[in-house]
Structure formats: C-alpha cells, structure tokens
Design an enzyme around this catalytic site. Structure first.
Site, PDB file in Angstrom:
ATOM      1  N   CYS A   1       0.854  -1.200   0.000  1.00 22.49           N
ATOM      2  CA  CYS A   1       0.000   0.000   0.000  1.00 22.49           C
ATOM      3  C   CYS A   1       0.882   1.240   0.000  1.00 22.49           C
ATOM      4  CB  CYS A   1      -0.914  -0.004   1.218  1.00 22.49           C
ATOM      5  SG  CYS A   1      -2.126  -1.323   1.215  1.00 22.49           S
TER       6      CYS A   1
ATOM      7  N   CYS B   1      -5.912  -0.769 -17.389  1.00 25.38           N
ATOM      8  CA  CYS B   1      -5.300  -0.858 -16.051  1.00 25.38           C
ATOM      9  C   CYS B   1      -3.921  -0.205 -16.034  1.00 25.38           C
ATOM     10  CB  CYS B   1      -5.207  -2.312 -15.590  1.00 25.38           C
ATOM     11  SG  CYS B   1      -4.202  -3.355 -16.664  1.00 25.38           S
TER      12      CYS B   1
END
Length: 458
Positions: A84, A414
């Site tokens: 993250c 993407c």
C-alpha cells in the site's frame, strides 16, 4: 551531471509525485531523485541507495517539514510490506494523484488534452475492499511467517491482519497459522529460498461480496498434507460461510502461485458471487475482479459510454470470463467476446448460460486475429469494447478496429501509459477521445483503472 554519492545523506525539497507514488526531487543541475514515502511540498532527509546516469533512488530517513496531507499509516507493517504505497497520505490526495497521473500520461505520451480526464471515482470506505487474498507461507530464522513478500525479495513480512483484505480472511489465516504450528506442517519457503522438504506454499481465501460464500485454498508442493481433516473441522466450526476448501497442487519452483490440479477437501469446487444482477461461479483458477464495489462502478461506466439502444452489435476484445460482455448484453442486440485463454472462454459460455443470456457468443484466440476474421466474414460492430492486459492492445487489433470504423470505442485500461499510447494510435485512425474516467479499484496503492469513450470522426 550526477553530484550525488551512494550511501550518503542529503536534504531534498519534494517537487512532485511519481507514477508509483514516490516523491520526486531535483538537484540544482536537474538530476532526478525518487524517494518513496515522501510527499509534494515536503523537505526530507534521504540516503541515496541507487545511482544511475540520469536519476537515483533515496531512502526516506526523516521528514523535516511535513505536507498538510500526510497522515500516519494505519497498517503496522506498512513500511516493510510496501504493498500500500500511498497509505501515508489522505484518501482525497490519493484520488487527486491518480487523476494527475492519468492526465500526465495522456498529455505526454498520447499528446491529448489533459482536461479530458475527469476526477477519480473513489470509494466511500477505501479499506477492507478485496475479496481475494493470497499469502505465501514461510519460515524465517525458525519463525513461521504468513504475509506478503517484501519488495524485490522472497522474505515474507508476517501480516496477522491486512487492512485492504476481507476481515474473514484474517480469521481464517489465524486458524491455519495455529494448525501449521500444532501439526508441524513444513512451509515451502525457508529463509527466502524454496525448500525441497516444504509442503505448504500459499494460503488463498476468496469471499463472495453479495453471497458471503467463502473458499479456502491450500496451495501445496505435495499432493497431500497431514491433518487436513482436523483443519476442515476447525474452519467449518468457526465460520459457517465456508462453502469450499481445496488443495491446489503446485510442485514447480516458480513464482506462479496456483498449480493446475485441484482436489476438493470439503464442499463445492467453486463459490458464487454477483456483479450487478449477474451471477458468477468462481473456482480457484477463475479470474474475478478483486474489488466488487468498484467493479460495478467500472462496468456501469463502460455500459454508459457504450451508449447502447438495443440495436447494436458489440465486440468485447479481451473478454476474460465474460463479465463485461454480460453487462453489455443487457442493452445490445448481439455481443461477440474474444479471449486467448480457453478456460476463460469455457467460463464465459457457462456464465452466459447460467444467467440466461442468449445474445452473447464467445471465441477463443488472440483478439488481434479473431476480430479481423469476424470482419472478413461480414460481422461488423457498431461499438467495440477493449479491456487489454497491462501491455495494452496489439497494433493489429487497433488497425482492424480503425478499418471497421465502429461508431464508438470504449477502452477499459489498467495502465495509463499504454492507454495513452493506444489512444494516440486510434486518434490517427479517425477517432476522437471524448472523456477519460479514472476509477479507483485499488485504494491505498498506486494502481488506477480508466474507462475511455472515443467517437468516430465523420
């Protein structure tokens, strides 16, 4: 000229953010320094860890002056895991950074107007959104580790809880962790290396967002593992939503997680879930979008941009298991889906049948070859939808689309870089980019999806 020395510390002013969320600084001579964890507007101290001719990487040591949008990452293993990469900044900033990245790509790579890029569509709750987790199992200095690989290594960062995964997965992994220790199950990775004596490679958990059905997959280097009956009893007694427990056999010394051989230890060989009104069977090897909330946003936007009235023929290139094809079938006269993976097409045909969709037809093969073949047989599309892998569309496909001249193209991407490249190619073939909509499918990370509408210029 490079004036920075490796392993020395420097003070930097962060001027902008990179594509992976890293802070970017410039020396007076214009030399670029990438510093993960730093934010625009900050003054930081960093150690230079990699030096190249035109850029270097620094390790953040201290934030001297903080940006107002900096926040304390809620995850305790944030720095070690690296998954993250944006958790140290507010969610509002994350959405803005992703929009700016797309704007930068379509402007610099595609030569298009950046004002075409709309604000990023984000989530109300940008945590606990993933419906699938895959965790490597290893032993590090004699201690069991279940978590995620640290960046660029096979060292596992032990992760008892992951804040972007479903909470049910945390509970299941905790039960399996105790079972491994109690029964001396041998992990496959030992001190960063594959072990010939290793038994358990990965734990995978999938959960249906709307059905609540759970699948647990033990990925093993051997066809059997001791004490699985004991584990089944514990898991099913603790979590009644478990519908499937599977042993996946993968003996290969490879980074590919799943093998091709599955043995059902408990329940069914699949679970089910819905996207919109459509029901899908999900097996261990099935591709299924990992963020169900944002998948509906993404597909809904694709359907909106397609502008269907019920009279159109649609090509869905790179259709996968037919998820977008089924969405399009609601308002199209006929949908033709093309995908290179045979098993995905088998799933697409089955998904269409299960949902009573009779106006969708699927073909195995490269979209670059199959779609020109369809065109040569007189099948022409009014609308073309493409959802390619990260590398973007093949040039042959873009040329075939240009020659066929559908009224609209909907491009689902993407990767903003390859998206921008392909949009420029299509613009040369008679299309105009109308709008670019970023959708945040992966909050807390630097990844971003986009839906683009292009129209034929008459």
């Amino acid at each position: 000229m490079n004036l920075l020395n490796k392993n020395e510390d420097y003070i930097f002013e962060i001027k902008s953010q990179g594509y992976e969320g890293e802070g970017i600084a410039k020396t007076e001579e214009g030399y670029t320094v990438f510093i993960p964890g730093a934010l625009t507007g900050e003054q930081v101290k960093a150690k230079i860890v990699k030096v190249k001719k035109s850029y270097s990487y620094g390790k953040l040591l201290e934030v001297i002056e903080e940006a107002p949008n900096r926040q304390l990452p809620p995850c305790p293993v944030y720095k070690a895991c690296g998954g993250c990469s944006l958790q140290h900044t507010t969610y509002e900033t994350q959405l803005k950074l992703k929009q700016e990245r797309v704007m930068d790509c379509i402007s610099k790579i595609g030569g298009l107007d950046p004002s075409l890029v709309l604000p990023t569509l984000g989530m109300e709750n940008p945590f606990r959104y993933r419906n699938k987790v895959q965790l490597p199992v290893g032993m590090q200095k004699g201690k069991l580790q279940i978590g995620f690989f640290a960046p660029r290594s096979h060292n596992i960062v032990d992760t008892p809880a992951c804040l972007i995964q479903d909470e049910a997965a945390d509970k299941i992994v905790a039960i399996i962790r105790e079972w491994i220790i109690r029964n001396n199950i041998k992990p496959y990775i030992v001190d960063g290396e594959y072990s010939k004596a290793g038994e358990l490679r990965h734990i995978m958990v999938r959960r249906g967002f709307k059905t609540d059905e759970i699948m647990v997959v033990l990925v093993a280097a051997k066809r059997t593992i001791p004490a699985t009956n004991e584990l089944i009893e514990e898991l099913t007694a603790s979590m009644t939503a478990i519908k499937s427990i599977i042993l996946n056999y993968n003996p290969k010394a490879t980074n590919v997680i799943l093998g091709e051989e599955n043995t059902v230890l408990y329940g069914e060989d699949h679970i089910t879930d819905y996207i919109g009104d459509f029901r899908f069977k999900i097996s261990p090897l099935s591709f299924f979008q990992v963020n169900p909330v944002q998948t509906e946003v993404l597909y809904g936007k694709a359907l909106e941009y397609a502008g269907l009235t019920g009279e159109e023929t649609v090509f869905d290139a790179y259709c996968g298991t037919g998820t977008i094809s089924l969405f399009l079938s609601q308002k199209a006269k006929k949908v033709y889906g093309v995908e290179i993976v045979p098993q995905a097409i088998e799933n697409a045909i089955e998904n269409a049948k299960d949902n009573n969709v009779d106006n969708a037809e699927f073909f195995v093969g490269e979209a670059e070859k199959v779609i020109p073949q369809l065109i040569s047989k007189g099948v022409k599309a009014d609308v073309v939808v493409v959802d390619p892998p990260r590398k973007g569309c093949g040039k042959e496909l873009l040329e075939a689309i240009g020659e066929m001249a559908p009224r609209r193209i909907v491009y689902v991407s993407c990767d903003p870089s390859t998206l921008a490249r392909d949009l420029a190619i299509l613009e040369e073939r008679g299309y105009k980019t109308q709008k670019v909509q970023p959708v945040d499918m992966f909050p807390q990370t630097a990844h971003i999806e986009c839906v683009v509408l292009m129209s034929r210029v008459e």
